[in-house]
Design a protein around this motif. Structure first.
Motif, PDB file in Angstrom:
ATOM      1  N   ALA A 191       1.510  -3.668  -5.820  1.00  0.00           N
ATOM      2  CA  ALA A 191       1.350  -2.217  -5.961  1.00  0.00           C
ATOM      3  C   ALA A 191       1.172  -1.823  -7.423  1.00  0.00           C
ATOM      4  O   ALA A 191       0.332  -0.980  -7.761  1.00  0.00           O
ATOM      5  CB  ALA A 191       2.554  -1.498  -5.364  1.00  0.00           C
ATOM      6  N   ALA A 213       0.973   4.045  -2.976  1.00  0.00           N
ATOM      7  CA  ALA A 213       0.774   5.470  -2.721  1.00  0.00           C
ATOM      8  C   ALA A 213       1.923   6.285  -3.309  1.00  0.00           C
ATOM      9  O   ALA A 213       1.706   7.366  -3.889  1.00  0.00           O
ATOM     10  CB  ALA A 213       0.645   5.720  -1.220  1.00  0.00           C
ATOM     11  N   ASN A 249       5.674  -7.183  -3.172  1.00  0.00           N
ATOM     12  CA  ASN A 249       5.069  -5.867  -2.948  1.00  0.00           C
ATOM     13  C   ASN A 249       4.984  -5.067  -4.244  1.00  0.00           C
ATOM     14  O   ASN A 249       3.994  -4.368  -4.498  1.00  0.00           O
ATOM     15  CB  ASN A 249       5.885  -5.090  -1.915  1.00  0.00           C
ATOM     16  CG  ASN A 249       5.797  -5.698  -0.529  1.00  0.00           C
ATOM     17  OD1 ASN A 249       4.985  -6.591  -0.277  1.00  0.00           O
ATOM     18  ND2 ASN A 249       6.639  -5.240   0.379  1.00  0.00           N
ATOM     19  N   GLU A 307      -2.285  -2.581  -8.565  1.00  0.00           N
ATOM     20  CA  GLU A 307      -3.272  -1.675  -7.974  1.00  0.00           C
ATOM     21  C   GLU A 307      -3.292  -0.331  -8.689  1.00  0.00           C
ATOM     22  O   GLU A 307      -4.355   0.249  -8.937  1.00  0.00           O
ATOM     23  CB  GLU A 307      -2.968  -1.470  -6.487  1.00  0.00           C
ATOM     24  CG  GLU A 307      -3.912  -0.504  -5.794  1.00  0.00           C
ATOM     25  CD  GLU A 307      -3.566  -0.294  -4.333  1.00  0.00           C
ATOM     26  OE1 GLU A 307      -3.883   0.786  -3.794  1.00  0.00           O
ATOM     27  OE2 GLU A 307      -2.977  -1.215  -3.721  1.00  0.00           O
ATOM     28  N   SER A 353       0.833  -1.214   0.000  1.00  0.00           N
ATOM     29  CA  SER A 353       0.000   0.000   0.000  1.00  0.00           C
ATOM     30  C   SER A 353       0.858   1.250   0.000  1.00  0.00           C
ATOM     31  O   SER A 353       0.540   2.243  -0.663  1.00  0.00           O
ATOM     32  CB  SER A 353      -0.937  -0.005   1.203  1.00  0.00           C
ATOM     33  OG  SER A 353      -0.201  -0.048   2.422  1.00  0.00           O
TER      34      SER A 353
END
Length: 250
Positions: A90, A62, A86, A93, A58
């Protein structure tokens, strides 16, 4: 004002630094390299550099949004499985194109006595039957897996000094690759090494130890690398990564 295309490179590997140098020479690109911060004095790549974690998938997602990253290249060490996971989560997403830059695995040749294992714990379990004087080249963070082997001698090589727990009979050799064949021969002979433990990192910088072990007829316990996350495209070298990036950003 024209906003440069932003490429984020994860990792401080040799390939990551070479890629950053190639891309930083293009004024149309903004190149940021992210280093984990596990080495006290890393070799800094060209372009912008950030050091430290993102805070999981996350946090990375971001950062990709905030910094308007157009392409993500995971050029971490082949054993940086958590970071690669990760990155995959990410990128999916945020819908940022992702490439894994992975140097090819080492391949055994005639004369090699390799013992492939799936983890450092499996490597530790295999050692007592193979030798008594171990050259351990798996990095400073994995020594705990061998701490219970009190009857074996370990020569542990790492860039920075390791911390406990580690085997009680451990001598630390602080050094950083690339390594030469003559140098590796000398290390094995001077310390009377009879078994080598390494990770399948691939690449030429640390491969001479495998040649030296073959020449001396030593067994090599080699930890298999984790797979690249499902669905992530791979490139074996910088040239292939540059080609992928050119096609992706076209």
């Amino acid at each position: 004002m024209i906003v440069p295309t932003h490429v984020l490179i994860l990792g401080g590997t040799t390939e990551a630094r070479r890629l950053a140098a190639e891309l930083a020479a293009d004024p149309a690109l903004r190149v940021t390299s992210s280093l984990a911060g596990r080495v006290a004095e890393p070799r800094l790549p060209a372009g912008e550099v950030r050091i430290g974690g993102f805070g999981g998938p996350s946090g990375l997602a971001a950062w990709l949004r905030e910094q308007r990253v157009d392409a993500l290249i995971d050029a971490t060490h082949p054993f940086a499985g958590t970071m690669s996971h990760n990155a995959a989560v990410a990128a999916a997403e945020v819908h940022v194109p992702l490439l894994a830059l992975r140097r090819p695995s080492w391949v055994a040749v005639a004369g090699d006595a390799w013992h492939p294992v799936g983890s450092l714990d499996e490597a530790a379990a295999a050692l007592p039957a193979l030798g008594e004087r171990v050259f351990l080249t798996t990095g400073r963070q994995g020594l705990a897996a061998f701490a219970q082997l009190t009857g074996l001698f370990f020569l542990a090589r790492s860039v920075d000094a390791p911390q406990d727990p580690m085997p009680p009979r451990t001598e630390v050799l602080l050094d950083r690759g690339p390594f030469t064949l003559d140098g590796e021969r000398a290390v094995l002979r001077e310390h009377r090494i009879d078994v080598l433990v390494t990770k399948d990192s691939g690449g030429a910088a640390t491969a001479p130890k495998l040649t030296a072990a073959r020449e001396l007829g030593l067994p090599v316990v080699i930890v298999r690398r984790p797979p690249t996350p499902a669905g992530v495209q791979e490139a074996p070298d910088v040239a292939a990564a540059l080609g992928w990036l050119a096609r992706t950003l076209a």
